[in-house]
Design an enzyme around this catalytic site. Sequence first.
Site, short mmCIF file in Angstrom:
data_model
loop_
_atom_site.label_atom_id
_atom_site.label_comp_id
_atom_site.label_asym_id
_atom_site.label_seq_id
_atom_site.Cartn_x
_atom_site.Cartn_y
_atom_site.Cartn_z
N SER A 119 38.22 89.47 41.61
CA SER A 119 37.66 90.79 41.84
C SER A 119 38.63 91.59 42.69
O SER A 119 39.41 91.02 43.48
CB SER A 119 36.32 90.68 42.56
OG SER A 119 35.84 91.96 42.97
N TYR A 121 30.17 87.41 48.63
CA TYR A 121 30.96 87.72 47.44
C TYR A 121 32.42 87.93 47.81
O TYR A 121 33.32 87.39 47.16
CB TYR A 121 30.39 88.96 46.76
CG TYR A 121 31.06 89.30 45.45
CD1 TYR A 121 30.75 88.59 44.30
CD2 TYR A 121 31.98 90.33 45.36
CE1 TYR A 121 31.36 88.89 43.08
CE2 TYR A 121 32.59 90.65 44.16
CZ TYR A 121 32.29 89.92 43.02
OH TYR A 121 32.90 90.23 41.84
#
Length: 272
Positions: free
Chosen positions: A144, A157
Amino acid sequence: MYGAGVNRVVVVTGASSGIGRSTARLAARGGDHLVLGARTREDLVECAEECREAGAASVLVVPTDVRDDASVAGLVRSTLDRHGRIDAVLHCAGVVAYGRTEEVCAEDFETTLDTNLLGSAAVARHVVPVLRRQARGDLVLVGSLLGHLAVPEMTPYVVSKWGVRALARQLRIENRDLRQVRITHVSPGSVDTPIYDNALDAAGGVNAPPPPTISADRAAAVVLRAAGSRRLEHQTSWSNHVLLAAFRLLPGVYDRLVGPAFELASRRSHRV
């Protein structure tokens, strides 16, 4: 560059939705043999039918939980039993969690790290030995943009995706001796996928991808191109580079602005 030819054996994890499903469909158009892994068989069967219609040479469905080492081992074993080799593994499985660090319950924190980071490690643990025996093949880890940045209320995350990027770097170093064994990391920015709807949310909001967003198909195209590439890192859009520059070159300004900007851009409704 990976993308020409047919009859490659391509494993896609997280294939039931989002970037993984789009990646599987795109690979199918090139005539690849596909092995699809995700937790939910029903969703995998739907994806498999889409891939057959798109032109896949064959499709094998293997329900897989990347948090379970034995399940990942079974995915690799099933692929080898069917095809005798693995040409590329495109690891797209992931989960999002929202909330301040102290607000996220231990179970959600662990689920996020187990899925995103330890799941990536499990895939590498079972795939890399196969690629090394073959002396060829690709492992693409989908991380990401938040594996490069910090944002508020997404600590599990962010930590997991920084870890995925570090894992990719470690794997690259450890496999330098085999030139045709390629480890690549893709950093999607804001992608419009169901991952936000399925987020683990301690912050009490309804989540949305912050603009500017790209489609899952566009991100999938980057993932598929990454296999066969000798570059370690691939970004999915120009906006990623803008945010990376701000984070690295103007850290004070970034830290002051990221909180309000993130709250405004990515939350459709606030705490209740």
